[in-house]
Structure formats: structure tokens, C-alpha cells
Scaffold this motif. Structure first.
Motif, PDB file in Angstrom:
ATOM      1  N   SER A 214       0.832  -1.208   0.000  1.00  0.00           N
ATOM      2  CA  SER A 214       0.000   0.000   0.000  1.00  0.00           C
ATOM      3  C   SER A 214       0.865   1.256   0.000  1.00  0.00           C
ATOM      4  N   THR A 215       1.995   1.201   0.691  1.00  0.00           N
ATOM      5  CA  THR A 215       2.925   2.335   0.676  1.00  0.00           C
ATOM      6  C   THR A 215       3.487   2.555  -0.724  1.00  0.00           C
ATOM      7  N   MET A 247       1.768  11.332   0.864  1.00  0.00           N
ATOM      8  CA  MET A 247       0.822  10.299   0.445  1.00  0.00           C
ATOM      9  C   MET A 247       0.903   9.075   1.357  1.00  0.00           C
ATOM     10  N   THR A 248       2.109   8.729   1.781  1.00  0.00           N
ATOM     11  CA  THR A 248       2.277   7.587   2.683  1.00  0.00           C
ATOM     12  C   THR A 248       1.552   7.826   3.999  1.00  0.00           C
ATOM     13  N   LEU A 249       1.705   9.026   4.543  1.00  0.00           N
ATOM     14  CA  LEU A 249       1.022   9.373   5.799  1.00  0.00           C
ATOM     15  C   LEU A 249      -0.489   9.411   5.613  1.00  0.00           C
ATOM     16  N   LEU A 250      -0.926   9.919   4.456  1.00  0.00           N
ATOM     17  CA  LEU A 250      -2.361   9.993   4.184  1.00  0.00           C
ATOM     18  C   LEU A 250      -2.970   8.596   4.066  1.00  0.00           C
ATOM     19  N   VAL A 251      -2.277   7.712   3.348  1.00  0.00           N
ATOM     20  CA  VAL A 251      -2.765   6.338   3.208  1.00  0.00           C
ATOM     21  C   VAL A 251      -2.799   5.647   4.571  1.00  0.00           C
ATOM     22  N   ALA A 252      -1.776   5.870   5.391  1.00  0.00           N
ATOM     23  CA  ALA A 252      -1.740   5.262   6.721  1.00  0.00           C
ATOM     24  C   ALA A 252      -2.924   5.734   7.564  1.00  0.00           C
TER      25      ALA A 252
END
Length: 300
Positions: A214-215, A247-252
Motif C-alpha cells: 500500500s505504501t 501520500m504515505t502518511l495519508l494512506v496510513a
């Protein structure tokens, strides 16, 4: 009648390009299996068919799938001006992808999971490590594919961009691994995530696989907002790195919210971390990847 011959000639031209691309792809996919054996200093046939080493099979499957993902980035787009240029381009991109996947595995071993000897664990038939290894290869390949689709041409600047994108991908995946290690230690009285992998806790590996993939999908979203240009390559790569972190933080964040809804009433720490509930871990993985896919589709 003239139109018919023109269409037939065009189809023949496309068929030749197709044969070139597919032939190189099959050769490289076959090579990946034997290269996996060479890197582990074993006979891949013996490990897969005689020893029935499932962990090794999962690891090789991850590498083959990763190379297939990379090759889709090399195949996509317009055909080269000539058959020879198509052959060179496909072979060059495919070979570079294969090399980067293997380098990514080494980086994952030495930096991200530095307390593990993944090669030895896989030879010891640790399926958990096989899953972790396959997930790392696939995550790396997803980002390499995005860079291949982002760049164009076949020159020095193109390869610099691809290698730089690869470095960005490894930095982000390393960051995610460290965050997940801290989270696991916090929830499990200071226990080490890597030691849990070594103990064969498969549910944790499945969850971790979802987090890595996902990352990687989140990182690829930057390619939709940045235009490739050799003149502004450095600025674009810095922007890609910053955008990837956001984007990584948002997906998390969105994944954490989604998991609470999808797995409402289930204690994830108790079920996955402590009871090794593979079913719940699979739902976690699916939720993580689904959120990343949806978000990247919206960004596109």
C-alpha cells in the motif's frame, strides 16, 4: 481493398513488436528463477521440487511477480521507431528492473530488516520470511514501474531518473518499516518485530506485506502530478520524495480509519499480534491495499 492491406500490414507490424516484447519478458522471467537460486547459492530446482521449500517458492514467486510488474512499465507506451530499438529498449529496461529488484532485496536485508538473515531463514523454510521477502520485491517493483511510465526515451537521463526513483522507494519503505517496528514494540511490551518474523509469525508478515504494498502504491501517485523533464529532473525527484511522504502518511491515516470500520469490534493487537489470526491479518492487508488503490485512482 487498399484499406484492408493497410490494416493487415499494421497488424503485422504490431504483431512483430508483440513477439519481441513477450519473448524478452519470458526469457527474463525465466532468468529470475535461476538468479534467485544463484543469489541464495542453492539449486532452485532442488529447493522447489525436491526439498519442497515453500518459503523459497514464495520468495521466488515474489521476485517473478515483481519483474512482471516492472516489465509492464517497459512495455506500456508507444512502440520504438524500429524493431531493433524496441528490442534494445525492452531488454535494457527489463534487465535494469531485474537488477534493481535484486539490489532492493539486499537493501531490505541490510537496512530495513538488518537483524534477520533472510536468505538463511528462507532456506530453513521459514514461510513468514518468504512472505516478507516477496512483499518487499513487489513493493519495489510497483514504484519502479511508476517511474518507467513517468520517464520517456532511452538515454542517460532516463536511467538516472529510474535509479533515483528506486532510491526514493527504498528510503520510503525503510521509513515505513521503522514506524511499524515502533508500533509493534509499543503494542507488545517492547517485543521486536523482526524477531517475531524469525519466530514464524505469519499473520504479522501478511499485515506487513499489505503495509509495504500500500505504501508503494501511495508513492506512485506522485507520477500523476509531475511532468518528466531532464532539465528539471532534480526538482522533480525532490518533489516526488516530499509528495511520497505526504501520500504515505495519508494512506496510513485513511487505512487506520478504514480498518476500524471494516474490522469493527475486533482487537487487532490481540488477534494478529498475539493470537496470530491469519484471517484477520488478510482482511487488514486487503483493506490497506484497497485504500491505496482507491486513493491513487482518485489522484490519477
Amino acid at each position: 481493398m487498399n484499406t484492408f492491406f493497410e490494416i493487415t500490414a499494421l497488424n503485422q507490424d504490431l504483431l512483430i513488436y508483440l513477439v519481441i516484447d513477450i519473448s524478452i519478458a519470458i526469457v527474463l522471467l525465466g532468468a529470475m528463477r535461476f538468479i534467485s537460486g544463484l543469489s541464495a547459492k542453492v539449486n532452485s530446482t532442488q529447493e522447489l521440487a525436491q526439498k519442497d521449500n515453500f518459503a523459497f517458492g514464495i520468495s521466488v514467486a515474489g521476485s517473478v511477480a515483481a519483474l512482471g510488474i516492472v516489465l509492464t512499465g517497459a512495455i506500456s507506451g508507444e512502440n520504438a521507431p524500429s524493431y531493433w530499438m524496441e528490442f534494445i529498449g525492452m531488454f535494457a529496461y527489463g534487465t535494469l528492473g531485474l537488477i534493481l529488484i535484486k539490489i532492493g532485496r539486499v537493501i531490505h536485508d541490510k537496512l530495513s530488516l538488518q537483524h534477520l538473515n533472510k536468505t538463511q531463514e528462507i532456506l530453513n523454510e521459514n514461510i513468514t520470511i518468504g512472505i516478507v521477502d516477496a512483499a518487499g520485491a513487489i513493493a519495489t517493483a510497483i514504484i519502479i514501474r511508476a517511474v518507467l511510465l513517468w520517464v520517456h526515451g532511452l538515454d542517460v537521463d532516463t536511467f538516472i531518473a529510474i535509479i533515483a526513483g528506486f532510491i526514493i522507494s527504498q528510503a520510503i519503505l525503510l521509513m515505513v518499516t521503522r514506524l511499524k517496528e515502533r508500533q509493534y514494540a509499543k503494542n507488545n511490551q517492547g517485543d521486536c518485530l523482526q524477531e517475531a518474523f524469525a519466530r514464524g509469525q505469519t499473520a504479522l508478515a501478511i499485515r506487513y506485506a499489505g503495509q509495504l504494498i500500500s505504501t508503494a502504491l501511495a508513492v506512485t501517485a506522485a507520477s500523476h502530478f509531475l511532468t518528466y523533464s531532464p532539465e528539471t529532473l532534480l526538482n522533480n525527484l525532490v518533489s516526488w520524495f516530499v509528495f511520497a511522504i505526504v501520500m504515505t502518511l495519508l494512506v496510513a491515516l485513511l487505512t487506520a480509519i478504514a480498518k476500524r470500520i471494516v474490522l469493527w469490534g475486533i482487537n487487532l493487537v490481540e488477534e494478529v499480534d498475539q493470537q496470530q489470526n491469519i484471517g484477520v491479518a488478510c482482511v487488514e492487508m486487503a483493506t490497506s491495499i484497497s485504500i491505496a488503490l482507491i486513493l491513487t485512482a482518485l489522484m490519477a
